[in-house]
Design a protein around this motif. Structure first.
Motif, mmCIF file in Angstrom:
data_model
loop_
_atom_site.group_PDB
_atom_site.id
_atom_site.type_symbol
_atom_site.label_atom_id
_atom_site.label_comp_id
_atom_site.label_asym_id
_atom_site.label_seq_id
_atom_site.Cartn_x
_atom_site.Cartn_y
_atom_site.Cartn_z
ATOM 1 N N GLU A 123 -19.427 37.073 5.183
ATOM 2 C CA GLU A 123 -19.950 38.211 4.428
ATOM 3 C C GLU A 123 -21.198 37.754 3.675
ATOM 4 O OE1 GLU A 123 -19.014 41.410 4.516
ATOM 5 O OE2 GLU A 123 -17.667 40.760 6.108
ATOM 6 N N PRO A 124 -22.133 38.655 3.484
ATOM 7 C CA PRO A 124 -23.388 38.280 2.813
ATOM 8 C C PRO A 124 -23.179 37.998 1.329
ATOM 9 C CG PRO A 124 -23.295 40.632 3.166
ATOM 10 C CD PRO A 124 -22.096 40.050 3.865
ATOM 11 N N ILE A 125 -24.038 37.156 0.789
ATOM 12 C CA ILE A 125 -24.020 36.865 -0.642
ATOM 13 C C ILE A 125 -24.635 38.032 -1.402
ATOM 14 C CG2 ILE A 125 -24.910 35.325 -2.419
ATOM 15 C CD1 ILE A 125 -24.759 33.076 -0.320
ATOM 16 N N GLN A 126 -25.707 38.584 -0.852
ATOM 17 C CA GLN A 126 -26.396 39.710 -1.475
ATOM 18 C C GLN A 126 -25.851 41.027 -0.912
ATOM 19 O OE1 GLN A 126 -30.475 38.963 -0.461
ATOM 20 N NE2 GLN A 126 -30.870 37.901 -2.383
ATOM 21 N N ALA A 127 -25.610 41.975 -1.797
ATOM 22 C CA ALA A 127 -25.135 43.284 -1.366
ATOM 23 C C ALA A 127 -26.176 43.959 -0.475
ATOM 24 C CB ALA A 127 -24.850 44.152 -2.585
ATOM 25 N N GLY A 128 -25.696 44.708 0.507
ATOM 26 C CA GLY A 128 -26.596 45.436 1.387
ATOM 27 C C GLY A 128 -27.092 44.641 2.582
ATOM 28 N N ARG A 129 -26.748 43.376 2.668
ATOM 29 C CA ARG A 129 -27.151 42.548 3.809
ATOM 30 C C ARG A 129 -26.000 42.521 4.824
ATOM 31 N NH1 ARG A 129 -32.179 40.257 3.883
ATOM 32 N NH2 ARG A 129 -31.482 38.164 4.226
ATOM 33 N N PRO A 130 -26.326 42.368 6.108
ATOM 34 C CA PRO A 130 -25.256 42.344 7.115
ATOM 35 C C PRO A 130 -24.517 41.005 7.129
ATOM 36 C CG PRO A 130 -27.383 42.001 8.148
ATOM 37 C CD PRO A 130 -27.651 42.291 6.689
ATOM 38 N N PRO A 131 -23.280 41.001 7.652
ATOM 39 C CA PRO A 131 -22.571 39.725 7.843
ATOM 40 C C PRO A 131 -23.361 38.853 8.824
ATOM 41 C CG PRO A 131 -21.117 41.593 8.260
ATOM 42 C CD PRO A 131 -22.486 42.132 8.086
ATOM 43 N N ARG A 132 -23.170 37.542 8.723
ATOM 44 C CA ARG A 132 -23.893 36.607 9.593
ATOM 45 C C ARG A 132 -22.919 35.606 10.186
ATOM 46 N NH1 ARG A 132 -28.490 34.299 5.711
ATOM 47 N NH2 ARG A 132 -28.937 33.042 7.549
ATOM 48 N N HIS A 133 -23.259 35.149 11.383
ATOM 49 C CA HIS A 133 -22.502 34.060 12.003
ATOM 50 C C HIS A 133 -22.892 32.745 11.336
ATOM 51 C CE1 HIS A 133 -21.054 35.908 15.902
ATOM 52 N NE2 HIS A 133 -20.065 35.120 15.537
ATOM 53 N N VAL A 134 -21.940 31.877 11.188
ATOM 54 C CA VAL A 134 -22.204 30.507 10.770
ATOM 55 C C VAL A 134 -21.549 29.590 11.792
ATOM 56 C CG1 VAL A 134 -22.514 30.915 8.294
ATOM 57 C CG2 VAL A 134 -20.215 30.560 9.187
ATOM 58 N N TYR A 135 -22.078 28.392 11.896
ATOM 59 C CA TYR A 135 -21.644 27.446 12.927
ATOM 60 C C TYR A 135 -21.437 26.067 12.323
ATOM 61 C CZ TYR A 135 -23.849 31.081 15.738
ATOM 62 O OH TYR A 135 -24.200 32.286 16.282
ATOM 63 N N ARG A 136 -20.502 25.316 12.894
ATOM 64 C CA ARG A 136 -20.362 23.903 12.572
ATOM 65 C C ARG A 136 -19.769 23.191 13.773
ATOM 66 N NH1 ARG A 136 -15.506 23.385 8.119
ATOM 67 N NH2 ARG A 136 -13.868 24.188 9.449
ATOM 68 N N LEU A 137 -19.962 21.879 13.791
ATOM 69 C CA LEU A 137 -19.469 21.074 14.903
ATOM 70 C C LEU A 137 -17.950 20.977 14.877
ATOM 71 C CD1 LEU A 137 -21.976 18.076 14.883
ATOM 72 C CD2 LEU A 137 -21.842 19.899 16.569
ATOM 73 N N THR A 138 -17.355 21.003 16.050
ATOM 74 C CA THR A 138 -15.938 20.703 16.195
ATOM 75 C C THR A 138 -15.802 19.182 16.321
ATOM 76 O OG1 THR A 138 -16.066 20.811 18.600
ATOM 77 C CG2 THR A 138 -15.508 22.864 17.433
ATOM 78 N N ALA A 139 -14.584 18.708 16.413
ATOM 79 C CA ALA A 139 -14.370 17.273 16.624
ATOM 80 C C ALA A 139 -15.028 16.823 17.929
ATOM 81 C CB ALA A 139 -12.880 16.953 16.637
ATOM 82 N N ALA A 140 -14.953 17.663 18.957
ATOM 83 C CA ALA A 140 -15.596 17.325 20.241
ATOM 84 C C ALA A 140 -17.112 17.283 20.090
ATOM 85 C CB ALA A 140 -15.202 18.337 21.315
#
Length: 90
Positions: free
Chosen positions: A51-68
């Protein structure tokens, strides 16, 4: 993919936005986002909606590395004697 792995391997537990990864790597959005999707499908990244930090902004994808993904990044880092242009792209 190598630039992206290297950028994410610096802090593998941190969730990253695509825009931040574009700035860090210099990879264009037309290349980066399909790469993020492919790496997620291959199990190298995990992705989730935030969910966005600022109101009125769309949700965003976030990514991080898996163990692989961390393991692959480390193994590639150990093989850096080979020029990047000659390495296999996944």
């Amino acid at each position: 993919m190598l630039k992206l792995l290297a950028a994410m391997a610096d802090q593998p537990q941190d969730w990253r936005h695509g825009y931040d990864l574009m700035k860090d790597t210099g990879i264009s959005s037309g290349t980066l986002y399909p790469l993020l999707v492919r790496m997620t499908e291959q199990g190298l990244l995990e992705a989730e909606w935030r969910e966005p930090i600022q109101a009125g902004r769309p949700p965003r994808h976030v990514y991080r590395l898996t163990a692989a993904g961390v393991s692959l990044a480390r193994s590639i880092g150990n093989d850096r004697a080979q020029p990047v242009g000659e390495m296999l792209w996944i």
